[in-house]
Design an enzyme around this catalytic site. Structure first.
Site, PDB file in Angstrom:
ATOM      1  N   GLU A 155       0.811  -1.213   0.000  1.00 48.50           N
ATOM      2  CA  GLU A 155       0.000   0.000   0.000  1.00 48.50           C
ATOM      3  C   GLU A 155       0.850   1.272   0.000  1.00 48.50           C
ATOM      4  OE1 GLU A 155      -2.170  -3.348   0.792  1.00 48.50           O
ATOM      5  OE2 GLU A 155      -0.657  -2.624   2.222  1.00 48.50           O
ATOM      6  N   ILE A 179       9.958  -9.410   3.957  1.00 47.78           N
ATOM      7  CA  ILE A 179      10.864 -10.512   4.288  1.00 47.78           C
ATOM      8  C   ILE A 179      10.478 -11.733   3.465  1.00 47.78           C
ATOM      9  CG2 ILE A 179      11.741 -12.005   6.129  1.00 47.78           C
ATOM     10  CD1 ILE A 179      11.085  -9.801   8.118  1.00 47.78           C
ATOM     11  N   GLU A 182       8.375 -18.673   2.041  1.00 45.85           N
ATOM     12  CA  GLU A 182       8.463 -19.896   1.242  1.00 45.85           C
ATOM     13  C   GLU A 182       7.587 -19.848  -0.005  1.00 45.85           C
ATOM     14  OE1 GLU A 182       7.521 -23.085   3.840  1.00 45.85           O
ATOM     15  OE2 GLU A 182       9.315 -22.845   5.082  1.00 45.85           O
ATOM     16  N   THR A 183       6.922 -18.736  -0.249  1.00 48.11           N
ATOM     17  CA  THR A 183       6.064 -18.591  -1.430  1.00 48.11           C
ATOM     18  C   THR A 183       6.521 -17.385  -2.245  1.00 48.11           C
ATOM     19  OG1 THR A 183       4.466 -17.108  -0.375  1.00 48.11           O
ATOM     20  CG2 THR A 183       4.146 -19.480  -0.039  1.00 48.11           C
ATOM     21  N   HIS A 185       5.119 -14.726  -2.733  1.00 46.48           N
ATOM     22  CA  HIS A 185       4.504 -13.496  -2.228  1.00 46.48           C
ATOM     23  C   HIS A 185       5.515 -12.354  -2.122  1.00 46.48           C
ATOM     24  CE1 HIS A 185       1.560 -11.118  -0.007  1.00 46.48           C
ATOM     25  NE2 HIS A 185       2.492 -10.839   0.892  1.00 46.48           N
ATOM     26  N   PHE A 210      12.898   5.586  -2.061  1.00 49.48           N
ATOM     27  CA  PHE A 210      12.611   4.166  -1.798  1.00 49.48           C
ATOM     28  C   PHE A 210      13.371   3.730  -0.549  1.00 49.48           C
ATOM     29  CE2 PHE A 210      13.255  -0.412  -2.530  1.00 49.48           C
ATOM     30  CZ  PHE A 210      11.950  -0.808  -2.783  1.00 49.48           C
TER      31      PHE A 210
END
Length: 251
Positions: A155, A179, A182-183, A185, A210
Site C-alpha cells: 500500500e 521478508i 516460502e512462497t 509473495h 525508496f
C-alpha cells in the site's frame, strides 16, 4: 683345402660375428624383463589413462565439453568485476567548462511526508526512527513533517501518490519491510512496491524515495535500518534539485 674348412669361410665367419655383435646388446636388452615395480607403475598409469578417456567420452555424450586444464574457471575469467560486494555511493567528477546542477540534502524550510507500513513493525519502527533523526539533522522542523501509516509495503505507492497529489510536500519518504518466505509473495509485493513508488513520483513530479528493505530473514534488519536515513537524504536532495530546475526555468 681340407674337409673342415673351405676358401672364404674365415671372411664370412668374421662378418657374421660383427653383425651379431652389433645386435646382441639390443637383443639382450629387449629380452630383459622390467622390474616388478616398474611393471606395476606402468599398468596403473595405463589404467588411469583409460579411465580418463572413458570419462571424457561420457561427458561428450552428455553434451558437456570439458574445459582445458590450463584455462581458469568461467566465473573468474569471463564475468566482469565491477566492484566489491556491498552498497557504495558513487563520487561523480564533472570536467571543467560544463554547467552543473546538483541538489542539497538541507531540509530547511521544507515540508516532508513520510509514509510507513505497519507490517513487520519491529523493523519499520526502526526505519522510521532513523528517518526522523535524519530529518532533524537536516533542519526540517517537526511541525513540517507528516507521518502517514499504511497497512503494508504493497500500500506504500497508494499512500505516496495521495500525499504527493496534495502538493503540500517537497518530497515523500517511503519506508517498509518485506521478508522473503516460502512462497512467491515476496517477489510480488517487493516488485509492486518499487514500481508503484516510482510511478507516484513520475506522475506527480514530487520526488519519492525508496526506503523499503527487502530481506532474506529478519536477522538482516538491524544492520540495514540506516536505510531510513538514506531515503531521507535522497528525497531532500531530489527536492532541492527540482526546486533549482523550476527556478532556472522561470528565470
Amino acid at each position: 683345402m681340407t674337409e673342415e674348412r673351405w676358401p672364404g669361410e674365415d671372411r664370412i665367419s668374421a662378418t657374421e660375428e660383427d653383425d651379431l655383435g652389433a645386435e646382441a646388446p639390443e637383443a639382450e636388452a629387449d629380452g630383459q624383463p622390467a622390474p616388478p615395480e616398474e611393471q606395476l607403475e606402468a599398468e596403473e598409469a595405463e589404467e588411469a589413462e583409460e579411465a580418463e578417456d572413458a570419462e571424457d567420452a561420457e561427458q561428450r555424450r552428455d553434451g558437456d565439453t570439458p574445459a582445458p586444464d590450463d584455462e581458469p574457471p568461467a566465473e573468474e575469467d569471463e564475468l566482469p568485476r565491477l566492484r566489491g560486494p556491498g552498497h557504495a555511493p558513487g563520487q561523480l567528477s564533472v570536467p571543467d567548462g560544463y554547467g552543473t546542477l546538483t541538489g542539497s540534502s538541507d531540509g530547511a524550510r521544507r515540508s516532508v511526508a513520510v509514509v510507513v507500513s505497519r507490517f513487520n513493525g519491529e523493523v519499520t519502527n526502526k526505519l522510521l526512527e532513523s528517518a526522523l533523526d535524519e530529518l532533524e539533522l537536516a533542519g526540517v522542523a517537526r511541525d513540517s513533517v507528516t507521518v502517514a501509516q499504511v497497512p503494508g509495503a504493497f500500500e506504500l505507492p497508494l499512500g505516496a501518490m495521495a500525499l504527493a497529489k496534495t502538493r503540500r510536500y517537497a518530497c515523500i519518504v517511503a519506508l517498509g519491510c518485506v521478508i522473503r518466505g516460502e512462497t512467491p509473495h515476496f517477489d510480488y509485493v517487493a516488485g509492486e512496491a518499487a514500481s508503484g513508488l516510482q510511478l507516484a513520483a513520475l506522475e506527480t513530479g514530487v520526488p519519492v524515495s525508496f526506503g523499503v528493505l527487502t530481506l532474506e530473514s529478519a536477522d538482516q534488519a538491524d544492520e540495514r535500518v540506516g536505510k531510513g536515513a538514506e531515503a531521507v537524504r535522497t528525497a531532500l536532495e531530489m527536492a532541492d534539485l527540482f526546486s533549482k530546475l523550476r527556478a532556472s526555468a522561470t528565470a
